[in-house]
Every structure is written in C-alpha cells, then in structure tokens.
Design a protein around this motif. Structure first.
Motif, PDB file in Angstrom:
ATOM      1  N   ALA A  65       0.944  -0.925  -0.155  1.00 44.80           N
ATOM      2  CA  ALA A  65      -0.429   0.034   0.001  1.00 44.80           C
ATOM      3  C   ALA A  65       1.152   1.159   0.328  1.00 44.80           C
ATOM      4  CB  ALA A  65      -1.535  -0.207   0.928  1.00 44.80           C
ATOM      5  N   THR A  66       0.514   2.129  -0.387  1.00 49.40           N
ATOM      6  CA  THR A  66       1.406   3.551  -0.541  1.00 49.40           C
ATOM      7  C   THR A  66       0.250   4.341   0.793  1.00 49.40           C
ATOM      8  OG1 THR A  66       1.481   3.378  -2.634  1.00 49.40           O
ATOM      9  CG2 THR A  66       1.844   5.384  -1.589  1.00 49.40           C
ATOM     10  N   ARG A  67       0.574   5.257   1.253  1.00 47.39           N
ATOM     11  CA  ARG A  67       0.253   5.944   2.904  1.00 47.39           C
ATOM     12  C   ARG A  67       0.641   7.308   2.052  1.00 47.39           C
ATOM     13  NH1 ARG A  67       2.047   5.999   8.852  1.00 47.39           N
ATOM     14  NH2 ARG A  67       0.172   7.280   9.408  1.00 47.39           N
ATOM     15  N   GLN A  68       0.049   8.452   1.580  1.00 51.29           N
ATOM     16  CA  GLN A  68      -0.320   9.727   2.098  1.00 51.29           C
ATOM     17  C   GLN A  68      -0.397  10.189   3.375  1.00 51.29           C
ATOM     18  OE1 GLN A  68      -3.664  10.843  -0.114  1.00 51.29           O
ATOM     19  NE2 GLN A  68      -2.406  10.246  -2.347  1.00 51.29           N
ATOM     20  N   PHE A  69       0.544  11.418   3.254  1.00 49.65           N
ATOM     21  CA  PHE A  69       0.952  11.873   4.395  1.00 49.65           C
ATOM     22  C   PHE A  69       0.489  14.062   3.677  1.00 49.65           C
ATOM     23  CE2 PHE A  69       3.026   8.678   5.467  1.00 49.65           C
ATOM     24  CZ  PHE A  69       3.897   9.125   7.055  1.00 49.65           C
ATOM     25  N   TRP A  70      -0.156  14.354   4.647  1.00 47.77           N
ATOM     26  CA  TRP A  70      -0.800  15.887   4.088  1.00 47.77           C
ATOM     27  C   TRP A  70      -0.722  16.759   5.670  1.00 47.77           C
ATOM     28  CZ3 TRP A  70      -4.205  17.505  -0.058  1.00 47.77           C
ATOM     29  CH2 TRP A  70      -3.888  16.383  -1.212  1.00 47.77           C
ATOM     30  N   THR A  71      -0.444  18.139   5.107  1.00 51.25           N
ATOM     31  CA  THR A  71      -0.380  18.868   6.818  1.00 51.25           C
ATOM     32  C   THR A  71      -1.565  18.601   7.573  1.00 51.25           C
ATOM     33  OG1 THR A  71      -1.477  20.239   5.261  1.00 51.25           O
ATOM     34  CG2 THR A  71       0.656  20.628   5.729  1.00 51.25           C
ATOM     35  N   ALA A  72      -1.469  18.578   8.854  1.00 53.31           N
ATOM     36  CA  ALA A  72      -2.514  18.350   9.868  1.00 53.31           C
ATOM     37  C   ALA A  72      -3.026  18.755   9.763  1.00 53.31           C
ATOM     38  CB  ALA A  72      -1.937  18.401  11.361  1.00 53.31           C
ATOM     39  N   ALA A  73      -4.629  18.726  10.139  1.00 55.40           N
ATOM     40  CA  ALA A  73      -5.697  19.815  10.649  1.00 55.40           C
ATOM     41  C   ALA A  73      -5.361  20.554  11.864  1.00 55.40           C
ATOM     42  CB  ALA A  73      -6.842  18.905  10.078  1.00 55.40           C
ATOM     43  N   TYR A  74      -5.158  19.616  12.557  1.00 57.53           N
ATOM     44  CA  TYR A  74      -5.256  20.094  13.935  1.00 57.53           C
ATOM     45  C   TYR A  74      -3.630  20.782  14.034  1.00 57.53           C
ATOM     46  CZ  TYR A  74      -4.582  21.153  19.508  1.00 57.53           C
ATOM     47  OH  TYR A  74      -4.493  21.122  20.539  1.00 57.53           O
ATOM     48  N   LEU A  75      -3.442  21.326  15.078  1.00 56.85           N
ATOM     49  CA  LEU A  75      -1.974  21.530  15.550  1.00 56.85           C
ATOM     50  C   LEU A  75      -2.210  22.348  17.225  1.00 56.85           C
ATOM     51  CD1 LEU A  75      -0.245  22.801  12.560  1.00 56.85           C
ATOM     52  CD2 LEU A  75       0.141  20.696  13.854  1.00 56.85           C
ATOM     53  N   PRO A  76      -1.111  21.894  18.249  1.00 50.67           N
ATOM     54  CA  PRO A  76      -1.560  22.811  19.661  1.00 50.67           C
ATOM     55  C   PRO A  76      -1.256  23.708  19.479  1.00 50.67           C
ATOM     56  CG  PRO A  76       0.514  20.956  19.216  1.00 50.67           C
ATOM     57  CD  PRO A  76      -0.543  20.897  17.939  1.00 50.67           C
ATOM     58  N   ALA A  77      -0.308  24.332  18.709  1.00 44.56           N
ATOM     59  CA  ALA A  77      -0.152  25.771  18.350  1.00 44.56           C
ATOM     60  C   ALA A  77      -0.308  26.095  17.085  1.00 44.56           C
ATOM     61  CB  ALA A  77       1.947  25.722  18.584  1.00 44.56           C
ATOM     62  N   PRO A  78      -0.048  27.521  17.418  1.00 42.27           N
ATOM     63  CA  PRO A  78       0.026  28.706  15.928  1.00 42.27           C
ATOM     64  C   PRO A  78       1.072  27.569  14.946  1.00 42.27           C
ATOM     65  CG  PRO A  78       0.218  30.079  17.802  1.00 42.27           C
ATOM     66  CD  PRO A  78       0.787  28.426  18.252  1.00 42.27           C
ATOM     67  N   ARG A  79      -0.087  28.125  13.649  1.00 44.88           N
ATOM     68  CA  ARG A  79       1.143  28.005  12.196  1.00 44.88           C
ATOM     69  C   ARG A  79       2.035  29.235  12.158  1.00 44.88           C
ATOM     70  NH1 ARG A  79      -1.225  23.575   9.254  1.00 44.88           N
ATOM     71  NH2 ARG A  79      -3.190  23.227  10.045  1.00 44.88           N
TER      72      ARG A  79
END
Length: 294
Positions: A181-195
């Motif tokens: 299988a190929t697993r995709q990595f995307w930027t996270a929807a939630y982060l515990p600090a400001p972007r």
C-alpha cells in the motif's frame, strides 16, 4: 551464544523478508554469504562484526539504512516484544525531550529551534507545540537540523505542518513493502500551537543530518517553504525497522520508500542539497545575515 555465521544468517533472513526492494535481496545474500564462506567474518567481535558486515552490505546495496548495529543496552529477544525498535526509540525520545535540544529568541526577533531527533507525532506533539509556541511571535525562524540524526515520518509531517496555512498540502507518500500500500502524508488539520505559515524559515543542515531530519529539510525545500543552508546531508530516505538478532546486535531493514509529492522522488543516496551551500559551522551566521539583509 550465537556464532557469527548464525548472526549473519538471521540478519539476511530479516532482509529477505522485509527489504523494500526485494529484487536486490538475491545480490545482497550472495555477496555476504560469499564473504562468510571466505572467512571474512571469522574471529570478529560484536562491534567489529557489525561495522564490517555493514560496510559489505552497503558495497553491494548502497542504502544507508541497511545495517547491523551494535547496542550496549541489551535488547529483548522475546518475539512478543518484537516491534521494529519502536519501543526503544520512544524511550530514547522521552529521555531527550522528544528530540528538541533548545529553543532561543535571537537578536532581531529571530526564533531558533535546535532539533536532534524527529519524534512520534502522538507523544511528541506537546513538546513540538511548546517549541513552536515559544517562537510564534518571531519575525523569522531558523530550524537547526545540523545534528538531527533521524526520526519518524509522522513526526516529520507534524513539524512540516506548522509551516503551511491549512491541511490541504500533500507532503509525500510512503510505499510499504509489507502491505503493498501507499500511505499519503498531508499537513495536519489540528496543531497544538499557532501555524508559522507567513514568515521566512531557514533550515540548517550538515553532513550529519540524516533520515527524519532530511525528511523535514527536503519536504520544506521541495514545497518552497524554507531555504536550506549548510551542507549536503547524508542521504537516507527509507523508513526502517530494527530487529534484534542477539541481545546486542540489531539488523536495520528499510521497509518502505518515500515519494515526495513535488519531486516524485526523494533524497536517498544523494542527500538534501542546500540552497545556500556553506560549511555547517557557518550555516547559522549565514542564515542570520540573510534574514537581516546584511
């Protein structure tokens, strides 16, 4: 106590079962067994055996994650404890502040984060978020990966997520041999600090930077989100499992390969080539001069 022949045999079995490029296994096996028959490994102790076999493995297959490793800390040989080395790495990360060595506020309102290992995204999220919180109001950021020697793809994706506006950025893919299988990595929807999506980022690298550290540098560079300053990195792009062969010898087997969503390839064997090539010990000053416009 296992003989060197049995140690090498078990290591080769692990490589055959899990290596991400199965078409290379026959050549690896033949080369190492030929040296074994020739007596190249006779009378070598553990550390010397690991060093010698690793050199021979990488002669026939130049994959820097394909290794025999000596560890002074005894490893469990109970099959029930087999987890690809994840428990040991989690313990190491806990002892090393989830890989974050220091966070500084430099002159000119420049933030600096010195990262030595890339943590798992679950346990590491709090520490990564705390570091990013401390630099949240800076005008520019320097991410120092010059001494970063590895880590996890999940953690690399979390670090990278901070430097994009949302969760709509496809970072890279991982092909896993075991599942096909190929697993995709995307930027996270939630982060515990400001972007930190709207200010300049410089990433410092050295010839020591490896694996997970290279992942962060390469991904941010490929997406045009950071300027890489320093030296070309070591060039190890394959996620790897660690399997104990004896209490003190591990075989590390690359089980997947990275495919960057922008370049369609990765940094295996070539390293991350800096945008601004300078000796590693000059990288920080060079980045600071670029930020200040000097």
């Amino acid at each position: 106590m296992l003989s060197n022949e049995k140690i090498i045999g078990q290591a080769l079995d692990r490589i055959e079962a899990g290596y991400v490029f199965p078409e290379k296994v026959a050549d690896i096996d033949a080369a190492i067994r030929s040296r074994l028959t020739a007596g190249d490994y006779d009378n070598l102790d553990g550390p010397a055996l690991c060093e010698t076999v690793t050199a021979h493995l990488q002669q026939v297959c130049p994959d820097k994650h394909l290794r025999l490793l000596w560890t002074d800390l005894p490893q469990s040989l109970d099959p029930a404890d087999e987890d690809g080395g994840r428990a040991a790495f989690r313990a190491l990360l806990r002892a090393e502040n989830q890989g974050i060595r220091r966070v500084e506020h430099l002159d000119g309102n420049v933030g600096l984060i010195d990262v030595r290992r890339i943590a798992y995204a679950d346990e590491g999220a709090g520490a990564i978020g705390a570091a990013m919180q401390l630099v949240a109001l800076s005008s520019a950021l320097i991410l120092d990966l010059r001494a970063c020697t590895g880590g996890t793809p999940e953690g690399a994706a979390m670090w990278c997520s901070y430097f994009f506006r949302d969760d709509q950025v496809h970072l890279n893919d991982f092909y896993e041999r075991s599942t096909g299988a190929t697993r995709q990595f995307w930027t996270a929807a939630y982060l515990p600090a400001p972007r930190y999506a709207d200010r300049p980022v410089h990433v410092l690298t050295s010839a020591t930077t490896f694996s997970g550290g290279e992942d962060v540098a390469y991904t941010l560079q490929a997406h045009g989100r950071a300027v890489v300053v320093g030296e070309t990195t070591r060039g190890g792009a394959h996620p790897t499992a660690r399997h104990p062969v004896t209490e003190h010898i591990l075989v590390t087997v690359p089980t997947a390969r990275t495919i960057n969503s922008v370049t369609g390839t990765n940094w295996e064997g070539v390293g991350v080539v800096p945008d601004v090539p300078v000796p590693a010990d000059q990288a920080l000053d060079t980045a600071l001069k670029a930020i200040s416009g000097a």
